[in-house]
Design a protein around this motif. Structure first.
Motif, PDB file in Angstrom:
ATOM      1  N   THR A 157       0.837  -1.194   0.000  1.00  0.00           N
ATOM      2  CA  THR A 157       0.000   0.000   0.000  1.00  0.00           C
ATOM      3  C   THR A 157       0.871   1.243   0.000  1.00  0.00           C
ATOM      4  OG1 THR A 157      -0.111   0.057   2.402  1.00  0.00           O
ATOM      5  CG2 THR A 157      -1.801  -1.239   1.247  1.00  0.00           C
ATOM      6  N   GLN A 158       0.218   2.387  -0.229  1.00  0.00           N
ATOM      7  CA  GLN A 158       0.975   3.635  -0.281  1.00  0.00           C
ATOM      8  C   GLN A 158       1.602   3.964   1.063  1.00  0.00           C
ATOM      9  OE1 GLN A 158       1.441   5.340  -3.194  1.00  0.00           O
ATOM     10  NE2 GLN A 158       2.944   6.542  -2.027  1.00  0.00           N
ATOM     11  N   GLY A 159       0.906   3.648   2.182  1.00  0.00           N
ATOM     12  CA  GLY A 159       1.455   3.919   3.499  1.00  0.00           C
ATOM     13  C   GLY A 159       2.710   3.118   3.779  1.00  0.00           C
ATOM     14  N   VAL A 160       2.691   1.834   3.475  1.00  0.00           N
ATOM     15  CA  VAL A 160       3.881   0.992   3.668  1.00  0.00           C
ATOM     16  C   VAL A 160       5.022   1.479   2.788  1.00  0.00           C
ATOM     17  CG1 VAL A 160       4.782  -1.351   3.408  1.00  0.00           C
ATOM     18  CG2 VAL A 160       2.490  -0.990   4.357  1.00  0.00           C
ATOM     19  N   PHE A 161       4.692   1.860   1.554  1.00  0.00           N
ATOM     20  CA  PHE A 161       5.725   2.344   0.638  1.00  0.00           C
ATOM     21  C   PHE A 161       6.382   3.609   1.178  1.00  0.00           C
ATOM     22  CE2 PHE A 161       7.164   4.764  -3.052  1.00  0.00           C
ATOM     23  CZ  PHE A 161       7.865   3.806  -3.772  1.00  0.00           C
ATOM     24  N   ASN A 162       5.589   4.552   1.710  1.00  0.00           N
ATOM     25  CA  ASN A 162       6.154   5.805   2.227  1.00  0.00           C
ATOM     26  C   ASN A 162       7.008   5.569   3.467  1.00  0.00           C
ATOM     27  OD1 ASN A 162       4.892   7.260   0.197  1.00  0.00           O
ATOM     28  ND2 ASN A 162       3.079   7.725   1.432  1.00  0.00           N
ATOM     29  N   ARG A 163       6.603   4.651   4.351  1.00  0.00           N
ATOM     30  CA  ARG A 163       7.403   4.378   5.546  1.00  0.00           C
ATOM     31  C   ARG A 163       8.738   3.760   5.173  1.00  0.00           C
ATOM     32  NH1 ARG A 163       2.369   2.850   7.747  1.00  0.00           N
ATOM     33  NH2 ARG A 163       2.798   0.641   7.311  1.00  0.00           N
ATOM     34  N   ALA A 164       8.736   2.846   4.197  1.00  0.00           N
ATOM     35  CA  ALA A 164       9.989   2.230   3.772  1.00  0.00           C
ATOM     36  C   ALA A 164      10.906   3.261   3.128  1.00  0.00           C
ATOM     37  CB  ALA A 164       9.712   1.083   2.804  1.00  0.00           C
ATOM     38  N   ARG A 165      10.334   4.175   2.375  1.00  0.00           N
ATOM     39  CA  ARG A 165      11.149   5.211   1.727  1.00  0.00           C
ATOM     40  C   ARG A 165      11.763   6.150   2.760  1.00  0.00           C
ATOM     41  NH1 ARG A 165       8.627   8.908  -2.999  1.00  0.00           N
ATOM     42  NH2 ARG A 165       9.303   7.148  -4.294  1.00  0.00           N
ATOM     43  N   SER A 166      11.007   6.527   3.790  1.00  0.00           N
ATOM     44  CA  SER A 166      11.541   7.449   4.810  1.00  0.00           C
ATOM     45  C   SER A 166      12.582   6.776   5.703  1.00  0.00           C
ATOM     46  CB  SER A 166      10.399   7.995   5.669  1.00  0.00           C
ATOM     47  OG  SER A 166       9.713   6.939   6.335  1.00  0.00           O
ATOM     48  N   SER A 167      12.421   5.474   5.964  1.00  0.00           N
ATOM     49  CA  SER A 167      13.383   4.778   6.832  1.00  0.00           C
ATOM     50  C   SER A 167      14.590   4.267   6.084  1.00  0.00           C
ATOM     51  CB  SER A 167      12.692   3.596   7.527  1.00  0.00           C
ATOM     52  OG  SER A 167      12.301   2.607   6.588  1.00  0.00           O
ATOM     53  N   GLY A 168      14.482   4.132   4.745  1.00  0.00           N
ATOM     54  CA  GLY A 168      15.604   3.625   3.965  1.00  0.00           C
ATOM     55  C   GLY A 168      15.761   2.123   4.048  1.00  0.00           C
ATOM     56  N   ARG A 169      14.763   1.442   4.576  1.00  0.00           N
ATOM     57  CA  ARG A 169      14.824  -0.018   4.698  1.00  0.00           C
ATOM     58  C   ARG A 169      13.618  -0.626   3.985  1.00  0.00           C
ATOM     59  NH1 ARG A 169      15.353  -1.820  10.772  1.00  0.00           N
ATOM     60  NH2 ARG A 169      15.304  -3.827   9.657  1.00  0.00           N
TER      61      ARG A 169
END
Length: 639
Positions: A157-169
């Motif tokens: 989902t878009q939320g999971v994608f944004n969290r992964a992008r901000s954390s770099g993992r």
């Protein structure tokens, strides 16, 4: 309320195929729509002990006055057709699918920078590519999970994608190889879009490569004794094929067409019509009529369509039929519609698959009509009365015996005798005859021999007053003379049969007639011209049933003997191959083609065979030419 027994279908008349059934009330309103993998098993459950049924089901079967069914190719098609008809008819006893639920789609968000794949329901959105709908959500989810190993595109989902992008993992899917992790820059937007395009290409029909690769991996894992991985690949392959399964009851969106299938047995014609609107089957109707003349199916189709498209039914732009239509019919319907009408016979694809389903339903409707007609007491009584009047008999022929001859170019000549009592088959008294007294094609001589043997048995049992068959210990059956003998053929066969009756002194006791196939003429001994019974006559229908049953029985016997003779001739001279081992080969392989294709090792696996005997059999069948014999039907085809 109605008694369910009053409209319960006759035993054996319900097919065992997948399909959709509908219960109707006395006014023709649809009360309930259901699907079944086995229609007979499901519908019989509604007519079991009412106490075992749910109260709602009890109320439904007591309110209904009729049940109809439509046969489809598989359970997925039944599910799709059930859904369509529930949405269309809104049956009062259906609960499922009356809300806003629908079948799942596979969606790819090509309108986003990093396209995402997911399984969803509901209305379509612009910029999203959809595949489906599919019958089982679990199958498409398993397939997506499999395809992500080959096409590692984003599925989060878009939320999971944004969290992964901000954390770099990346998430777990990125770590296990099911996602190319565009969220952390492992691939560029262009590379990820190319992966998504390949995914869509595969789902759009380019499936050969991936399926072949999975199959090869499965066989390689099995050869390496890695059975756990092979089992996983096998299950994945099954899910993949399930999702790609063709659904012939749903056409492309926007398709408006009528599909008309005809079934004909020479005596009656059955017509089935499916009405397709926006790619979905919105209606289905069927008709059965007696043939009044020898018109071709194309002429019958023209007459049917002229009556079908009256003022209350709009002519569609496309009509798919199982027989070719005349140009005059196409022109006439085009004028009446005000625009071009295309009438054609599809040869392949989804339209052909749907037409095959329609024709299959027409054939089943015809078989059910024949069963109802043959088991109806009034029709049988009328048939016997008509035969009594037409043949000038003193009383109705309660026992009728019919004889037929079958051979191939004068070889393996066999005869058959079928018995009808009170207008119904008495299969326990059917008999087969093997003709060995002469060679060559002589139907008249063969018919004479068969009748000699039958009537000699009758007179011998009467003379000896035999009450019990000495070979079986059962009551003697052939001391009961038939009231009427029917032979398959014209005047020559009838004259030969009359001579046999005179020889045995039975010409004044047993009536005789023959039924010629060409014009369905009834020949009587001593008459110069045949009797012509009306086409709609129940008496003619009974004679046709007798003739067709005798022909079927003779053909079945002839094919089995021909297959056995061919096999014996091929395997003659093989040392150590006796009758029991021949039978074992017949059971194991089923046809000479499969036996030729088998290796020595496979033949050696037949019970009672070893490597040496298997090698001898292989050598014997290797030089038998290019014919393939089906050992069950006796059919000869090119190998």
């Amino acid at each position: 309320m109605a008694d369910p027994a009053s409209y319960r279908p006759r035993p054996g008349s319900i097919p065992t195929d997948p399909g959709v059934y509908r219960f109707f009330d006395a006014f023709g309103h649809v009360l309930y729509v259901g699907k079944a993998k086995n229609l007979r098993q499901r519908l019989n459950s509604y007519f079991a002990d009412p106490k075992a049924l749910h109260f709602r089901t009890q109320t439904m079967v007591r309110t209904a006055a009729k049940v109809e069914w439509t046969v489809v190719a598989n359970e997925l098609e039944a599910l799709q057709l059930e859904y369509t008809w529930i949405q269309q008819f809104d049956p009062r006893f259906n609960v499922k699918y009356r809300d806003d639920k629908s079948y799942p789609w596979l969606a790819v968000t090509m309108n986003e920078e990093y396209p995402r794949v997911f399984v969803g329901r509901g209305a379509k959105k612009r910029g999203v590519r959809y595949f489906g709908p599919f019958g089982q959500a679990w199958a498409i989810r398993e397939t997506v999970d499999l395809l992500l190993r080959v096409f590692p595109m984003r599925s989060c989902t878009q939320g999971v994608f944004n969290r992964a992008r901000s954390s770099g993992r990346p998430c777990l899917l990125g770590d296990i190889g099911k996602c190319s992790a565009p969220c952390v820059g492992r691939v560029s937007p262009e590379e990820h879009r190319a992966i998504a395009e390949d995914f869509c290409s595969f789902m759009g029909g380019n499936t050969g490569g991936i399926i072949g690769r999975i199959e090869r991996d499965m066989y390689d894992a099995s050869a390496e004794l890695n059975f756990e991985r092979a089992a996983v690949l096998r299950d994945s392959l099954a899910a993949l094929k399930k999702v790609q399964e063709k659904n012939s009851v749903v056409l492309s969106d926007g398709v408006r067409a009528d599909i008309v299938g005809l079934a004909d047995d020479g005596h009656q014609v059955s017509v089935q019509a499916f009405h397709v609107v926006d790619g979905r089957i919105r209606g289905e109707r069927g008709w059965i009529a007696d043939r009044a003349d020898d018109r071709s199916l194309s002429e019958l189709l023209e007459a049917f369509l002229e009556q079908l498209y009256t003022d209350d039914l709009e002519i569609p732009p496309l009509i798919l039929t199982s027989v070719e239509a005349e140009d005059t019919l196409i022109a006439d319907l085009s004028v009446r519609r005000g625009s071009k009408v295309d009438i054609r016979v599809p040869l392949r694809g989804e339209k052909r698959a749907l037409l095959d389903t329609v024709v299959r339903n027409a054939e089943m409707s015809l078989a059910q009509a024949k069963l109802r007609r043959s088991t109806d007491l009034t029709s049988r009584s009328l048939a016997l009365e008509e035969l009594t009047d037409a043949l000038g008999l003193e009383e109705p022929p309660l026992r009728i015996e019919c004889f037929d001859i079958s051979h191939t170019m004068g070889t393996e000549t066999v005869g058959s005798m079928v018995v009808f009592e009170d207008g119904m088959p008495r299969k326990s008294e059917y008999r087969r005859f093997i003709i060995k007294s002469f060679e060559g094609s002589n139907d008249v001589a063969a018919m004479s021999e068969v009748l000699h043997r039958r009537l000699r048995r009758l007179t011998d049992e009467r003379t000896a007053d035999v009450k019990v068959d000495p070979t079986t210990g059962e009551a003697a059956r052939f001391s009961y003379a038939p009231a009427l003998i029917v032979v398959d053929g014209g005047l020559p066969q009838v004259n030969a049969a009359a001579a046999v009756l005179r020889e045995h002194g039975l010409d004044g006791e047993i009536a005789l007639c023959g039924l010629a196939k060409r014009l369905e003429e009834v020949w009587v001994p001593g008459e110069e011209y045949p009797l012509i019974l009306p086409r709609a006559s129940e008496g003619l229908y009974l004679l046709q049933r007798l003739r067709d049953e005798a022909h079927r029985f003779a053909i079945t016997h002839h094919r089995s003997r021909r297959a056995k003779t061919v096999v014996e001739s091929v395997l003659d001279g093989v040392p150590g191959l006796g009758e029991l081992r021949r039978k074992a080969l017949l059971t194991y392989f089923g046809s000479l083609r499969k036996l030729r294709q088998a290796g020595v090792e496979e033949i050696a696996q037949v019970p009672g065979f070893g490597p040496r005997l298997a090698a001898s059999v292989k050598a014997a069948v290797a030089d038998t030419g290019g014919e393939a014999i089906n050992l069950t039907t006796g059919e000869v085809t090119e190998a």
